[in-house]
Design a protein around this motif. Structure first.
Motif, PDB file in Angstrom:
ATOM      1  N   ARG A 101      76.682 -32.626  -3.539  1.00 48.29           N
ATOM      2  CA  ARG A 101      77.461 -32.038  -2.291  1.00 48.29           C
ATOM      3  C   ARG A 101      78.569 -31.203  -2.926  1.00 48.29           C
ATOM      4  O   ARG A 101      79.305 -30.715  -2.122  1.00 48.29           O
ATOM      5  N   GLY A 102      78.645 -31.160  -4.133  1.00 49.22           N
ATOM      6  CA  GLY A 102      79.836 -30.523  -4.834  1.00 49.22           C
ATOM      7  C   GLY A 102      81.164 -31.188  -4.995  1.00 49.22           C
ATOM      8  O   GLY A 102      82.088 -30.745  -5.299  1.00 49.22           O
ATOM      9  N   ALA A 105      82.550 -31.794  -8.744  1.00 52.47           N
ATOM     10  CA  ALA A 105      83.229 -30.355  -9.045  1.00 52.47           C
ATOM     11  C   ALA A 105      84.486 -30.071  -8.369  1.00 52.47           C
ATOM     12  O   ALA A 105      85.374 -29.431  -8.915  1.00 52.47           O
ATOM     13  N   GLU A 106      84.495 -30.500  -7.112  1.00 45.39           N
ATOM     14  CA  GLU A 106      85.876 -30.058  -6.415  1.00 45.39           C
ATOM     15  C   GLU A 106      86.931 -30.860  -6.741  1.00 45.39           C
ATOM     16  O   GLU A 106      87.984 -30.309  -6.956  1.00 45.39           O
ATOM     17  N   LEU A 138      78.240 -29.903 -15.227  1.00 45.79           N
ATOM     18  CA  LEU A 138      79.157 -30.007 -14.305  1.00 45.79           C
ATOM     19  C   LEU A 138      80.412 -29.497 -15.058  1.00 45.79           C
ATOM     20  O   LEU A 138      81.209 -28.518 -14.779  1.00 45.79           O
TER      21      LEU A 138
END
Length: 178
Positions: A101-102, A105-106, A138
């Motif tokens: 869901r990202g 990375a966030e 990532l």
């Protein structure tokens, strides 16, 4: 200390986080490329949280931030600040149910922003098991360059594993295209 993004909060762990921490760190898929063994007991999680409560996130050494989304602990990101306070290593773990869901990375991106733009670090490094393709991708997406590949360099969970080494300099962080 709290770091926020549009969707999440990176914050200190609390005693209430121990059950969720034990649950996701006990998942064999989550633990596969990590240095701990699954299952990760509730007692281990409680001790981990107690140790972090006494730690200073601005001092040299490792510090883990809890990653919270909509009031739910979904993982953690850690920073190992070097004694010179100009470089650090980082790591991250995300519960299987919250992957894709990202969030990783966030969370890592927000930590990098803090380390480079607030703390003024010169360099951040990361490494991962060479089989952990998603983690390597990532790091590359966040601007890290692969600096090395150590063959059979780590004895982990009964086998020799290869390590991929990554680095990111402050000048590279500021030169990136958002």
């Amino acid at each position: 200390m709290r770091l926020t993004t549009e969707r999440m909060v990176l914050r200190p762990f609390t005693a209430a986080d121990a059950p969720a921490l034990a649950a996701y760190r006990s998942d064999p898929d989550v633990a596969r490329y990590q240095g701990w063994e699954a299952p990760f007991s509730l007692a281990q999680a409680e001790e981990f949280v107690r140790e972090l409560a006494a730690a200073d996130p601005t001092a040299p050494g490792w510090y883990q931030f809890a990653v919270e989304v909509d009031g739910v602990l979904v993982g953690d990101v850690g920073v190992g600040l070097h004694e010179n306070r100009m470089q650090a290593d980082l790591g991250y773990t995300l519960a299987t149910a919250h992957q894709g869901r990202g969030y990783a990375a966030e969370a890592v991106g927000r930590l990098l922003e803090y380390l480079f733009e607030v703390r003024g670090l010169h360099r951040v490094s990361a490494e991962c098991d060479a089989r952990n393709v998603r983690s390597a991708r990532l790091l590359s997406r966040l601007g890290f360059r692969q600096e090395g590949h150590r063959v059979q360099a780590t004895w982990l969970k009964g086998e020799w594993t290869d390590d991929l080494l990554f680095g990111l300099l402050t000048v590279e962080w500021f030169a990136r295209t958002p």
